[in-house]
Structures are given as structure tokens and as C-alpha cells.
Design a protein around this motif. Structure first.
Motif, mmCIF file in Angstrom:
data_model
loop_
_atom_site.group_PDB
_atom_site.id
_atom_site.type_symbol
_atom_site.label_atom_id
_atom_site.label_comp_id
_atom_site.label_asym_id
_atom_site.label_seq_id
_atom_site.Cartn_x
_atom_site.Cartn_y
_atom_site.Cartn_z
ATOM 1 N N GLU A 43 7.632 6.020 -8.508
ATOM 2 C CA GLU A 43 8.135 5.350 -7.308
ATOM 3 C C GLU A 43 7.085 5.369 -6.195
ATOM 4 O O GLU A 43 6.848 4.355 -5.519
ATOM 5 N N GLU A 44 6.453 6.509 -6.013
ATOM 6 C CA GLU A 44 5.431 6.630 -4.966
ATOM 7 C C GLU A 44 4.242 5.719 -5.255
ATOM 8 O O GLU A 44 3.723 5.043 -4.364
ATOM 9 N N GLY A 45 3.812 5.669 -6.514
ATOM 10 C CA GLY A 45 2.687 4.816 -6.869
ATOM 11 C C GLY A 45 3.016 3.347 -6.729
ATOM 12 O O GLY A 45 2.188 2.557 -6.249
ATOM 13 N N PHE A 46 4.204 2.964 -7.143
ATOM 14 C CA PHE A 46 4.582 1.548 -7.070
ATOM 15 C C PHE A 46 4.718 1.089 -5.626
ATOM 16 O O PHE A 46 4.497 -0.091 -5.315
ATOM 17 N N SER A 47 5.056 2.003 -4.735
ATOM 18 C CA SER A 47 5.204 1.667 -3.318
ATOM 19 C C SER A 47 3.944 1.021 -2.750
ATOM 20 O O SER A 47 4.012 0.196 -1.835
ATOM 21 N N GLU A 48 2.787 1.376 -3.304
ATOM 22 C CA GLU A 48 1.534 0.802 -2.813
ATOM 23 C C GLU A 48 1.447 -0.697 -3.101
ATOM 24 O O GLU A 48 0.714 -1.413 -2.419
ATOM 25 N N LEU A 49 2.186 -1.168 -4.105
ATOM 26 C CA LEU A 49 2.184 -2.601 -4.433
ATOM 27 C C LEU A 49 3.028 -3.421 -3.469
ATOM 28 O O LEU A 49 2.935 -4.643 -3.451
ATOM 29 N N VAL A 50 3.909 -2.761 -2.719
ATOM 30 C CA VAL A 50 4.877 -3.475 -1.877
ATOM 31 C C VAL A 50 4.773 -3.015 -0.425
ATOM 32 O O VAL A 50 5.772 -2.816 0.264
ATOM 33 N N ASP A 51 3.534 -2.871 0.034
ATOM 34 C CA ASP A 51 3.256 -2.530 1.434
ATOM 35 C C ASP A 51 3.932 -1.237 1.879
ATOM 36 O O ASP A 51 4.378 -1.115 3.024
ATOM 37 N N GLY A 52 4.036 -0.261 0.990
ATOM 38 C CA GLY A 52 4.555 1.037 1.354
ATOM 39 C C GLY A 52 6.056 1.122 1.495
ATOM 40 O O GLY A 52 6.580 2.107 2.030
ATOM 41 N N ARG A 53 6.781 0.125 1.017
ATOM 42 C CA ARG A 53 8.243 0.170 1.094
ATOM 43 C C ARG A 53 8.811 1.304 0.231
ATOM 44 O O ARG A 53 8.156 1.769 -0.714
ATOM 45 N N HIS A 54 10.028 1.724 0.551
ATOM 46 C CA HIS A 54 10.728 2.680 -0.292
ATOM 47 C C HIS A 54 10.926 2.051 -1.665
ATOM 48 O O HIS A 54 11.277 0.865 -1.775
ATOM 49 N N CYS A 55 10.740 2.833 -2.722
ATOM 50 C CA CYS A 55 10.934 2.333 -4.079
ATOM 51 C C CYS A 55 11.912 3.237 -4.826
ATOM 52 O O CYS A 55 11.844 4.464 -4.725
ATOM 53 N N VAL A 56 12.811 2.614 -5.566
ATOM 54 C CA VAL A 56 13.836 3.325 -6.324
ATOM 55 C C VAL A 56 13.794 2.810 -7.762
ATOM 56 O O VAL A 56 14.027 1.626 -8.007
ATOM 57 N N ALA A 57 13.498 3.709 -8.701
ATOM 58 C CA ALA A 57 13.387 3.333 -10.111
ATOM 59 C C ALA A 57 14.747 3.374 -10.791
ATOM 60 O O ALA A 57 15.544 4.285 -10.553
ATOM 61 N N VAL A 58 14.987 2.382 -11.644
ATOM 62 C CA VAL A 58 16.244 2.296 -12.400
ATOM 63 C C VAL A 58 15.926 1.931 -13.844
ATOM 64 O O VAL A 58 14.765 1.848 -14.234
ATOM 65 N N ASN A 59 16.966 1.704 -14.642
ATOM 66 C CA ASN A 59 16.770 1.552 -16.080
ATOM 67 C C ASN A 59 16.466 0.129 -16.548
ATOM 68 O O ASN A 59 16.176 -0.076 -17.723
ATOM 69 N N SER A 60 16.528 -0.874 -15.667
ATOM 70 C CA SER A 60 16.179 -2.246 -16.057
ATOM 71 C C SER A 60 16.056 -3.118 -14.816
ATOM 72 O O SER A 60 16.531 -2.760 -13.731
ATOM 73 N N GLY A 61 15.444 -4.285 -15.000
ATOM 74 C CA GLY A 61 15.366 -5.243 -13.904
ATOM 75 C C GLY A 61 16.727 -5.782 -13.524
ATOM 76 O O GLY A 61 17.001 -6.047 -12.346
ATOM 77 N N THR A 62 17.600 -5.959 -14.498
ATOM 78 C CA THR A 62 18.954 -6.422 -14.209
ATOM 79 C C THR A 62 19.713 -5.399 -13.378
ATOM 80 O O THR A 62 20.407 -5.742 -12.407
ATOM 81 N N SER A 63 19.574 -4.123 -13.726
ATOM 82 C CA SER A 63 20.196 -3.064 -12.924
ATOM 83 C C SER A 63 19.648 -3.073 -11.503
ATOM 84 O O SER A 63 20.386 -2.825 -10.542
ATOM 85 N N ALA A 64 18.351 -3.354 -11.373
ATOM 86 C CA ALA A 64 17.750 -3.404 -10.045
ATOM 87 C C ALA A 64 18.426 -4.476 -9.187
ATOM 88 O O ALA A 64 18.797 -4.232 -8.024
#
Length: 372
Positions: A43-64
Motif C-alpha cells: 500500500e505504501e509503495g503503490f501510494s507513490e503512483l497516485v500522488d501520495g494518496r491513501h491506498c487500501v489493498a483488497v482481493n480484486s479490482g471488482t472488490s475495490a
């Protein structure tokens, strides 16, 4: 035409290397396999792709998509504007929260929601707009955000095909109320399976963390009604490896697409258009084919070139949507959606392609010109 011993070029090729395998084994040996330190690090690493936004990992894109709509309070009585030219998950998530799907037409060049069609679809019940960054091309977020601000609407970005795409320097997933990403194996990066939600709102992020974990932060201290949509640490560990490789893979996809666009010149074939200010990351390299598409695809397959149609049936014509709409007397006027569904073909563009592969693709596509 390939020689008799030429191997077919697949339309997509998921990459699972030794680093991914080692990461998965490391987590399995640790005994900490669900919602642990690997998920937090991903989540912390992916945040760098989205201008530092909060990131929450889930089990699929549909769940997201599903959980983001829930966290934003969208439900029965609300309408969400969605493109019909997309994978069904975009609309399914809206239905899953009890809201109504309102389909709007697309821009014929980018295949993303047309802002004018969005504005025309707004009613007093509209609660959100769901732009889909289809094939890796960003939607017209500057105009869509202006419409959303004018009408005080939420914007749920479906960026499941668009990791690292951007518009005028702003990455997708960093425009709206929240963004969603998929890590299915055919995506530009994957975590075996999984999804990610980005949001600038800390309270929305906290709600998402509750929703994915039975409504609790502390064990047995449930605060709200939630679900089990957690990401495993095994998936997160694989995702972290892939995330590190994503920049190089993205540049290779862009370079492969540039080669194809420069060399494909068959009459009747239209190569992808990139809007001004857009960074297209080519989850798919999608052409338009005039004439008999089925015959064209058969010839590509005969030449050993993987190809596919995304998507042959617009969502509004799928049974779960078509039948209720017909009973309710709703008929969607989506001419660009219908035309795209009848004409598009996606070709290989993945980073595993060799120079020889690219030459074979160009030769096969240019040979179609005689038959279109």
C-alpha cells in the motif's frame, strides 16, 4: 505469414519470474500470510503512483470498486453514470451497492466517457460519475472533474487497466473521490489476484479498511457491517516485486505501441489515438478494423498473431442489464459505443515482445488491407 515453426505471439503474457516466486515463498515460510506487513508495504509503495494518496489493498479490482462505492455512501435511490463500453465489473459494482446504472456514450478516439454525454445524463438522482480509463488511456478527467464539481458529484475512477497512466502530469487514481486498480494476471502488473483503492480522504480510507475486514480494526471489535475482501501477504509480496518492475514494463509497452503505430499502414485499419496531454500506458493496443472483422481476426490468428475483442457486447446489451431496461422502457442511445464494439481488435503490446514479434505483427496487420 509465419514460417511453419514460428511460435504464435500471445495477446497477453503474464510475467512470473524468480523474484516473484522467491517473494511468495518467503512469505509462506514466515507464517504471516494474510493482511500483514507485506500488504502495508505494498500500500505504501503503490501510494507513490497516485500522488501520495491513501491506498487500501483488497482481493480484486471488482472488490475495490464495490467497497469504494460503499465507503462513499452510494446506494439505493442513487444513480451512477458509467460507460457501457467496458468490462461488466464497472457496472456490476454499482448494482451490488443497490444503485442504478446510467450509461453514457464514449469518445470515439479514446474509448473513454465523453464529457458531453456525461453532462447530458445527469439527473437529480445522480450521485457519482465512474470514468473508466479504458485500455490504459486516461479519461478526460479535467472536463469530468469540472462537471462533477459543478453538480457536486463523487467521481469513482475505474483505473483497473491504467496503472501509471496520467493526464497533464496527474496520475489516474489521483483525480476523483477515489480510484481503483486491478492486479489480475493479465494487467500491466499483477499480484496473482488483487486490487487497490486510492483516496485523498483519510476518513474514507479508514472506512475502506473497516469494510474489507468485517468492519473491524481490532479483532472482535466490529464497528460497522463489513465483508472479507482482504489481500493476502503472498499476493502483496508478488505485487511489490511487480511494482518495482512496472516503470520499465510501461516504457516498453509505450515503445512497442509507438513502433506498431508508425509501421501499421493498412487501409481500413485505424491505430490508437492519444489525446493531448495523455500518457497512454497501453494495457491494450486496440485498432479499429473496417469491413469483416471476424475474417480479419481469423487471418491474424492464421498468421500466429494473438488478438481479441474487448468488448464485443456493450454492458447495456448484457442480459442482467438489457432485460430490466427493456421492461422499464429504457433504451440507451450509444452510437459510438455500438460502433466501437463492432470494430475494435486488440493486438499484442506486452513487454515480452521481441523486435521480430513486432515485425510479424505489422506484416500480418498490413496484409489485411487487401481484404478490408
Amino acid at each position: 505469414m509465419p514460417s511453419s515453426n514460428a511460435q504464435p505471439i500471445p495477446a497477453a503474457r503474464p510475467v512470473i519470474g524468480e523474484e516473484e516466486i522467491e517473494a511468495a515463498v518467503r512469505v509462506l515460510r514466515s507464517g504471516r500470510v494474510v493482511q500483514g506487513p507485506e500488504v502495508a508495504a505494498f500500500e505504501e509503495g503503490f501510494s507513490e503512483l497516485v500522488d501520495g494518496r491513501h491506498c487500501v489493498a483488497v482481493n480484486s479490482g471488482t472488490s475495490a470498486l464495490h467497497l469504494l462505492l460503499m465507503a462513499l455512501g452510494i446506494g439505493p435511490g442513487d444513480e451512477v453514470i458509467v460507460p457501457s463500453f467496458s468490462f461488466a465489473a464497472s457496472a456490476n459494482a454499482v448494482r451490488l451497492v443497490g444503485a442504478d446504472v446510467v450509461f453514457a456514450d464514449i469518445d470515439p478516439d479514446t474509448y473513454c466517457l465523453a464529457p458531453a454525454a456525461v453532462e447530458a445524463a445527469i439527473t437529480p438522482r445522480t450521485a457519482a460519475i465512474m470514468p473508466v480509463h479504458l485500455y490504459g488511456h486516461p479519461a478526460a478527467m479535467d472536463r469530468i472533474m469540472a462537471i462533477a464539481d459543478k453538480h457536486k458529484l463523487a467521481v469513482v475512477e475505474d483505473a483497473c487497466q491504467a496503472h501509471a497512466a496520467a493526464l497533464n502530469g496527474t496520475p489516474v487514481g489521483a483525480f476523483g473521490s477515489g480510484g481503483t486498480f486491478s492486479f489480475y494476471p493479465t494487467k500491466n502488473m499483477h499480484s496473482l489476484e488483487g486490487g487497490m483503492i486510492s483516496t485523498a480522504d483519510a476518513e474514507v480510507a479508514r472506512t475502506l479498511r473497516l469494510l474489507r475486514n468485517q468492519g473491524m480494526e481490532q479483532r472482535y471489535a466490529n464497528e460497522i457491517v463489513g465483508a472479507n475482501m482482504r489481500m493476502t501477504d503472498v499476493s502483496a509480496a508478488v505485487g511489490r516485486v511487480q511494482l518495482a518492475k512496472l516503470p520499465g514494463w510501461t516504457e516498453q509497452r509505450i515503445a512497442n505501441a509507438a513502433y506498431l503505430s508508425e509501421h501499421i499502414n493498412a487501409p481500413g485499419v485505424v491505430t490508437p489515438v492519444v489525446a493531448e496531454g495523455a500518457r497512454h500506458i497501453y494495457h491494450q493496443y486496440t485498432i479499429r478494423v473496417g469491413g469483416d472483422r471476424d475474417a480479419a481476426m481469423a487471418k491474424l490468428t492464421e498468421a500466429g498473431i494473438g488478438n481479441a475483442v474487448y468488448y464485443p457486447t456493450p454492458i447495456h446489451r448484457l442480459k442482467p442489464y438489457w432485460e430490466p431496461d427493456q421492461k422499464a422502457g429504457r433504451n440507451w442511445d450509444l452510437p459510438e459505443t455500438e460502433r466501437a464494439a463492432a470494430e475494435v481488435v486488440s493486438l499484442p503490446v506486452h513487454p515480452s515482445l521481441t523486435e521480430g514479434d513486432l515485425e510479424r505483427i505489422v506484416t500480418a496487420v498490413n496484409a489485411l488491407g487487401e481484404n478490408l
